[in-house]
Enzyme design. Sequence first.
Site, PDB file in Angstrom:
ATOM      1  N   CYS B 152       0.843  -1.207   0.000  1.00 52.85           N
ATOM      2  CA  CYS B 152       0.000   0.000   0.000  1.00 52.85           C
ATOM      3  C   CYS B 152       0.880   1.260   0.000  1.00 52.85           C
ATOM      4  O   CYS B 152       1.776   1.379  -0.837  1.00 52.85           O
ATOM      5  CB  CYS B 152      -0.975  -0.046   1.180  1.00 52.85           C
ATOM      6  SG  CYS B 152      -2.234   1.250   1.122  1.00 52.85           S
ATOM      7  N   ASP B 307      -9.871  -4.250  -5.328  1.00 50.44           N
ATOM      8  CA  ASP B 307      -9.297  -3.239  -4.430  1.00 50.44           C
ATOM      9  C   ASP B 307      -9.936  -1.873  -4.718  1.00 50.44           C
ATOM     10  O   ASP B 307      -9.859  -1.367  -5.828  1.00 50.44           O
ATOM     11  CB  ASP B 307      -7.785  -3.183  -4.669  1.00 50.44           C
ATOM     12  CG  ASP B 307      -7.057  -2.402  -3.589  1.00 50.44           C
ATOM     13  OD1 ASP B 307      -7.712  -1.632  -2.883  1.00 50.44           O
ATOM     14  OD2 ASP B 307      -5.831  -2.581  -3.463  1.00 50.44           O
ATOM     15  N   HIS B 336      -8.146  -5.362  -1.164  1.00 45.48           N
ATOM     16  CA  HIS B 336      -6.962  -4.680  -0.621  1.00 45.48           C
ATOM     17  C   HIS B 336      -6.380  -5.421   0.593  1.00 45.48           C
ATOM     18  O   HIS B 336      -5.170  -5.433   0.788  1.00 45.48           O
ATOM     19  CB  HIS B 336      -7.346  -3.255  -0.219  1.00 45.48           C
ATOM     20  CG  HIS B 336      -6.167  -2.384   0.073  1.00 45.48           C
ATOM     21  ND1 HIS B 336      -5.339  -1.915  -0.909  1.00 45.48           N
ATOM     22  CD2 HIS B 336      -5.678  -1.902   1.243  1.00 45.48           C
ATOM     23  CE1 HIS B 336      -4.387  -1.172  -0.365  1.00 45.48           C
ATOM     24  NE2 HIS B 336      -4.573  -1.151   0.939  1.00 45.48           N
TER      25      HIS B 336
END
Lengths: 150, 362
Positions: B152, B307, B336
């Site tokens: 991320c 995601d 995600h």
Amino acid sequence: MTNQSIIDPFALWKTIYEQTENNFSEAIHETLGKEEYAELLGQVQNGYLQYQKLIQSTTEMYLKQLNIPTREEISSVASLVINLEEKVEILDEKIDEATSDQKVLQEINKLKTSFTRLDKKMSQILQALSDNEKSGSASSTPTTPAPENK
Amino acid sequence: MVYTPTESMETLLDGMPEEYKKSYKRYQRALNILTKEPEPQVGQTPKEVIWTKNKAKLYRYQPNKTKTKSIPLLMIYALINKPYILDLTPGSSLVEYLTDKGFDVYLLDWGTPGYEDRHMKFDDYVLDYIPRAIKKVLQKSGQDEISLLGYCIGGTLTSITAALNPHLPIRNLVFMTSPFDFSDAGLFTNWLDERYFNLDLMVDTLGNVPAETIDFGNKLLKPITNYLGPIVSLADRADDDEFVKNWSLLQKWVADGVPFPGEAYRQWISEFYQQNKLINDELYIRGQQVKLSNIKANVLNIAADRDHIAIPNQTEKLMNKISSKDKTFKLLSAGHVSVTVGKKAARTTYPLIEEWLSVRSH
């Protein structure tokens, strides 16, 4: 048949949820994506932040009157500690570098010693060869046959 | 009826059909899980701390395990999470999986920022923390090269570090659901529009942005699924112990965040979401221009098709910017969070990373 006659409140709720999710998620997504929604979120955010600001300033005033350190004051002490730690970190890094330099120096010194020893050995070998040559030539002199034409 | 003691309730249930009893027990268990049960244990892979800086810690995992892969791997996760997200539980831990396969795995734990850390910027993470952590990893492992894995925002930070420090001996880069292009960040593009989102007031007022605020924004992307979904699924399957265990772990993963340091948040929203500087070579970190084309290391870029936080389109754009000759983009069927933990991640994501890294770690 028995199962069908039972009214399970959860099953009912779950059915409603599944239908809601399936049927309305797209509509909700569309609403969330509208500019008006972003504007609304912004307004809610502003309201919340103004409230927070008011609470913070009131709390700060109150704490000062009571002679109690505020969040700002405590955090500035923490910052001093962090800065000090940073300096220790820099020193630590320098010691690391110096130590690694020391290692290189030690290696160089070892190499120097080895070379000196090698040098000495070479000298000894050369000396021995030269002595050997001298003693060889001294002992061979009397036995050297005379040239035939003499 | 509502205040009937448990014993009386059970006596009452005795005369009811079996289905009712089962349902009641299930709801009771769900209620207990939500209100009484302790939080699950996380981050259980053995580790040692090899370096600290402010609140950050650098871990080395399973130090006594034989390392068959020579290149060490340093993991960098998002600033808003806790370090166990990549080491959730045995069997659902990327850290455990890779150490078991002979990798020398390190992780940079950002710690929980306090109010005194509100001035921390991307500049600090990218120029002070990550390069120093890399140096420590190289020292500890005794190797000359390193692999980095960023998850991320951690991946975004990793890409900036690699772009700004071409002298660092980075051989491999793995990005997991990391956003690089913000021209279309889904609903966030709209919500964070500078006409409506008062970024400066937010940072100036709050200092650090609370984890709950970040969590609220993420959950709002799919409100029904994120707010109601977990409760409905728990009530539906509370009698399945395996499901409950995974559910609890996942809920902890999602809800257990840390505050976003104020200045870093200001940069993240303004320079990334609002102005999209990174992908356009317009980002400057401590006066240095960030050019993603400086990245020459081998790259594995992983995106997840469901995601909503780092949309695949945001992650894939990196591929055309970097100069790496060996680069792979993989779109996995995941979300995600599920790209990092869970049975599917253990079946797909972990082996993908392990196989890709293995051939590039000797």
